[in-house]
Design an enzyme around this catalytic site. Structure first.
Site, PDB file in Angstrom:
ATOM      1  CB  SER A 293      -0.945  -0.052   1.202  1.00 44.37           C
ATOM      2  OG  SER A 293      -2.134   0.611   0.923  1.00 44.37           O
TER       3      SER A 293
ATOM      4  CG  ASP B  45       7.088   5.373 -11.560  1.00 46.63           C
ATOM      5  OD1 ASP B  45       7.602   4.311 -11.957  1.00 46.63           O
ATOM      6  OD2 ASP B  45       5.888   5.473 -11.252  1.00 46.63           O
TER       7      ASP B  45
ATOM      8  CE  LYS C 195      -4.899  -2.258   0.930  1.00 49.11           C
ATOM      9  NZ  LYS C 195      -4.926  -0.867   0.446  1.00 49.11           N
TER      10      LYS C 195
END
Length: 746
Positions: free
Chosen positions: A500, A511, A526
C-alpha cells in the site's frame, strides 16, 4: 494488511476524505431507532442492513448480492469456523447446505436463521470437543503403531459421526504430542537444532522446551517424558478453549459479517468497537491509559510489559509478573476482575488522560498492594520511525526504519510518519551521512497523506500518486514544496510484505529514478484505497450501543507512470533472494482481489542528478549473483517451498524420529544463514544516544535493533549500493563477514 486510509470520523467539522462517498450514500435516510433494543439479534439485523447499504453505495466496484455471492459467503464462513474440520459433522454440513444459495435473501430480509443455526451448532460441537481432548490425553499414546495423519484438511471430508470426529482429534493431538516428545528425547540425548512439525495451528503447538547448553539436563524415563508431552498438549488445548469460552455472540457474528464484507474484496471488512479502537491505536501509535501490556493466565490478568514513558513505567511500582486482582475508578469501589475477559479488563484500566485508576495487585513476592495511577497519553515507540548511523570505508551512511505510515487523524498537530521521517533525515544530515536507506520492509501501509509528504522529502515538487474513484476523473496528489530535504544517494528497501503506502513510496522513487529500490522480486501488490466509515452516524436514537465501523474500498491508486501496484506490486531494481522467493504471498494470491488496470501517466520529469544509477544497479546484481550467501538463501527458499508442500506425517515414533533426523541434517546446511554476521557497527544518532542514557527500556530496544541490523545481509547490500551511487568512488577496504569461525571475503 493495513491499507491506505482516509477516515470519516464522528466529528464532521474535519472531514478527512479527499473524495467522499457518493451523494447517494450521504443521502442515506437515517434509521429511526427509538425503540429500546434489548437483545443482540436486533443489533445484528441493523448491522446487516447498514453493512450492505454502505458497501453497495460506497464500494469502488460492488458486486451483485445474488446466489453466487451467497455461495461465496457460505464457503468462506464455514471454512473460517472450522478450517481443520474437527468440529462439524457431515450431517451438520448437510443441514447448513440448504442455505448455501439463500444467504443473499437472508441478508436482504435481515434474517439471521443461517447464522443462528451455525452458531448454536458450533457451540455444541465445541463443548463436545472439550471432552474429546481430555479423554484422549488422559492415557499414554502408543507410538509403536504405524499410522499417519494428512494435514491437508482442505481435501479431507467431514467426519460422518462422532467416532470419526474423535478419531480425527486423536490423530491431531497425537501428532502434536509426538512432536513435543521427540523434542524432549532429542534434548535429553544432546541433539541440537531439532526440527519440528509445522502444524499451522496454535491449538496443536505445545510450547518448546528451552535448550540451555550450560545446564545439566536431568535424565528421565521415556514414560515420564511421554507424560510431560501429553501435559504440554493438554495445557495448550486448555488455554485455547479458555480463550474460546471468552468469545461471545458478538465475536462470532463479527466473523459472519466479515465473510459477507470480504466477498467484495479482501480489504473490505467490519470492525467491532474494540477492533476499531485497536485500529486507531495502531494508526496513531498512542492511546490513553497506564501503559502496561497484559495477558490472561487461566483466570488471572498478568502484566507482561511496561511501556517506556507511560504512567506505570514512570511510577516504578508495577512490575512485570504482577497480577491484577481488582480495578477501581478513582474513589469508587474496586471491581474484582478475576475470571473477567481480557478485553473487559483492558476497558476498565484504560481511560481518559488525567483520571485516576487504582489497581489491587498481587506482587511477584506474594504481597498484595493497592497502586494508584493517573492515566496519561502513552506512545508505543515501536510504531514510530527510527534511524541509525553506519560508518565504513571512511564514509557515514544512515538508515531509517519506518514500520508503518502512522498518523493521528483527530489531531493534525500530533506526530505522524512524515514529520518524524523529516526529523530523522535532519538528524542524519547533522551526523554527516553521505547516503540514506529508507527501510519499509514489512510495512503494511497507513496514511496516504504521510506517504505523499515523505516522498516529497526526496524529490523536487511534482506528482507522487494518482487516485481514481469509480466513475470519476483521476486526481493527482502532488508534492508542492520545491525544497528537497535529501538530495543525496538513496536506497529504498522493500520485501513481499511492503504494501500500500510503502508501494506508493517505492513506485514514486522508482518512476522518478530518484533512488534504487532493492529487495524481494516484488512487493505485496495492494493498489486500493479504503475509507473507514463510522456506522453510528446513520442511526438516530440508537439504544443498541456502539455499532463499530466499516472499512471499505472506495478508490484505486496508480503510479505516476500510469501503472498500478494492484496485484503486480513494485518490482525491485535489484532483486535479492529471500526465504519467501518460491512461496505464494501477496494480493495476487488472495481470493476476490481487484484486477490490475492502468491509466494515463502524470506529467513528471525524471531525476537527473544521479549519473551512475544504472551502473550501481548492474554492479549490485552481479554481486548478488556471485555471492555464496545469497545463493544459499535462494537454495534454502526452494527447500522451504518443498517443506510447505509436505502434509503427511507418520505417527510412529521411530519413523517420525527418522524423518526429523533427516530434517535436522538438511537444516544444518542452512544454519550458517542464521549465524551470519557482518563487521558493521550500527550506532545511535546523537539524540537517541542521550535518551539511551536515561531510559533503560529504550536502550535495550535500540541495541536489539542494532544487533539485528548487524546480521542483515540485505542492509549490507543496500550500503554497497550507496557506495556505488557516490559521486566520488569509495575506496573499499577488505570487509570480512563472520560465519562462526570462518571468514569469507565479499
Amino acid at each position: 494488511m493495513d491499507a491506505i486510509l482516509f477516515f470519516m470520523k464522528k466529528n464532521f467539522k474535519t472531514l478527512l476524505l479527499v473524495i467522499g462517498l457518493s451523494a447517494s450514500l450521504l443521502a442515506f435516510s437515517v434509521i429511526d431507532f427509538k425503540q429500546e433494543v434489548q437483545n443482540d439479534p436486533e443489533k445484528d439485523k441493523m448491522l446487516l442492513e447498514l453493512l450492505t447499504f454502505v458497501i453497495e453505495r460506497g464500494h469502488y466496484d460492488p458486486i451483485a448480492i445474488d446466489d453466487n455471492f451467497s455461495k461465496g459467503v457460505y464457503k468462506d464462513y464455514i471454512e473460517s469456523l472450522d478450517p481443520s474440520k474437527r468440529y462439524f459433522l457431515q450431517s451438520d454440513i448437510d443441514q447448513f447446505a440448504q442455505y448455501e444459495t439463500l444467504i443473499d435473501d437472508q441478508i436482504k430480509n435481515k434474517d439471521l436463521t443461517f447464522f443462528d443455526l451455525t452458531y448454536a451448532t458450533y457451540l455444541k460441537r465445541m463443548e463436545e470437543s472439550t471432552k474429546f481432548y481430555k479423554d484422549i490425553l488422559s492415557k499414554p499414546f502408543d507410538f509403536s503403531v504405524k499410522e499417519e495423519l494428512d494435514t491437508d484438511y482442505e481435501k479431507a471430508p467431514y467426519a460422518k459421526n462422532e467416532n470419526e470426529l474423535k478419531e480425527r482429534w486423536r490423530k491431531q493431538i497425537k501428532l502434536s504430542t509426538l512432536s513435543s516428545l521427540v523434542d524432549k528425547l532429542s534434548l535429553q540425548e544432546g541433539s541440537s537444532n531439532v526440527a519440528s512439525v509445522e502444524l499451522g495451528d496454535e491449538v496443536f503447538a505445545p510450547k518448546k522446551e528451552e535448550k540451555k547448553s550450560d545446564k545439566v539436563i536431568e535424565k528421565k524415563s521415556y514414560e515420564v517424558l511421554e507424560k510431560e508431552a501429553r501435559e504440554s498438549s493438554l495445557n495448550s488445548l486448555n488455554d485455547y478453549f479458555n480463550f474460546m469460552k471468552d468469545l461471545d455472540r458478538n465475536d462470532w457474528f463479527g466473523l459472519y459479517i466479515n465473510a459477507i464484507a470480504s466477498r467484495f474484496d479482501p480489504h473490505t471488512n467490519y470492525m467491532a468497537p474494540d477492533d476499531k479502537e485497536r485500529f486507531d491505536v495502531s494508526m496513531s501509535g498512542k492511546f490513553e491509559g497506564i501503559g502496561a501490556r497484559l495477558q490472561k493466565k487461566n483466570d488471572l490478568t498478568e502484566i507482561i510489559e511496561l511501556i517506556s514513558g507511560g504512567p506505570a513505567w514512570r511510577g516504578k511500582e508495577l512490575e512485570q509478573g504482577d497480577v491484577i486482582l481488582k480495578v477501581a475508578q478513582g474513589n469508587e469501589e474496586p471491581v474484582d476482575i478475576v475470571g473477567m475477559r481480557l478485553d473487559d479488563v483492558v476497558k476498565k484500566i484504560k481511560g481518559p488522560k488525567g483520571t485516576e485508576v487504582r489497581l489491587t495487585v498481587k506482587k511477584v513476592d506474594g504481597t498484595i498492594v493497592v497502586i494508584s495511577l493517573i492515566r496519561d497519553t502513552v506512545e508505543t515507540e515501536e510504531t514510530y520511525a527510527k534511524s541509525s548511523v553506519i560508518e565504513r570505508n571512511g564514509v557515514k551512511y544512515g538508515i531509517i526504519y519506518l514500520p508503518k505510515f502512522y498518523i493521528d487523524f483527530e489531531n493534525k498537530d500530533s506526530r505522524d510518519a512524515a514529520k518524524d521521517v523529516a526529523i530523522e533525515v535532519e538528524r542524519l544530515k547533522k551526523e554527516g551521512v553521505k547516503g540514506i536507506i529508507m527501510d519499509v520492509r514489512d510495512n503494511g501501509g497507513g496514511s496516504l497523506k504521510t506517504v505523499v509528504d515523505i516522498t516529497g522529502l526526496f524529490i523536487e515538487q511534482g506528482p507522487v500518486v494518482q487516485i481514481k474513484s469509480a466513475g470519476a476523473r483521476k486526481e493527482v496528489l502532488f508534492d508542492r514544496d520545491p525544497q528537497v530535504q535529501w538530495d543525496g544517494p538513496l536506497v529504498v528497501m522493500i520485501n513481499n510484505f511492503s504494501a500500500s503506502a510503502s508501494e506508493i513510496l517505492a513506485a514514486a522513487i522508482q518512476d522518478y529514478k530518484r533512488g534504487v529500490v532493492i529487495g524481494s522480486k516484488q512487493s505485496y501488490g495492494k493498489g486500493t484505497v479504503q475509507n473507514v466509515i463510522d456506522l453510528n452516524q446513520f442511526v438516530r436514537g440508537n439504544s443498541a450501543g456502539d455499532l463499530g465501523a466499516l472499512k471499505t474500498t472506495t478508490q484505486k491508486f496508480y503510479r505516476i507512470n500510469g501503472g498500478s501496484t494492484q496485484l503486480e506490486g513494485v518490482s525491485s531494481d535489484v532483486v535479492m533472494p529471500d526465504r519467501y522467493s518460491y512461496i505464494d504471498i501477496g494480493e495476487r494470491d488472495m481470493e476476490n482481489a481487484m484486477p490490475w488496470t492502468k491509466i494515463d501517466p502524470a506529467n513528471y520529469s525524471v531525476w537527473n542528478k544521479t549519473n551512475n544509477f544504472d551502473k550501481a544497479v548492474e554492479s549490485s546484481r552481479k554481486r548478488i549473483e556471485n555471492n555464496e550467501q545469497f545463493q544459499l538463501i535462494d537454495k534454502g527458499a526452494q527447500w522451504t517451498k518443498e517443506r510447505r508442500d509436505v502434509t503427511v506425517y507418520s505417527l510412529n515414533l521411530e519413523e517420525f524420529k527418522s524423518a526429523q533426523k533427516e530434517l535436522e541434517v538438511k537444516s544444518k546446511e542452512y544454519k550458517v544463514l542464521s549465524d551470519y554476521t557482518n563487521n558493521l557497527v550500527f550506532k545511535p544518532i546523537t539524540f537517541d544516544e542521550e535518551l539511551m542514557k536515561t531510559d533503560v527500556s529504550f536502550k535495550e530496544k535500540r541495541e536489539r535493533w542494532f544487533e539485528n541490523l548487524g546480521k542483515d545481509i540485505y542492509v549490507e547490500e543496500a550500503l554497497n549500493v550507496l557506495d556505488d551511487l557516490q559521486t566520488n568512488p569509495v575506496i573499499k577496504g577488505q570487509v570480512n563477514f563472520k560465519k562462526k569461525d570462518k571468514l569469507v571475503k565479499s
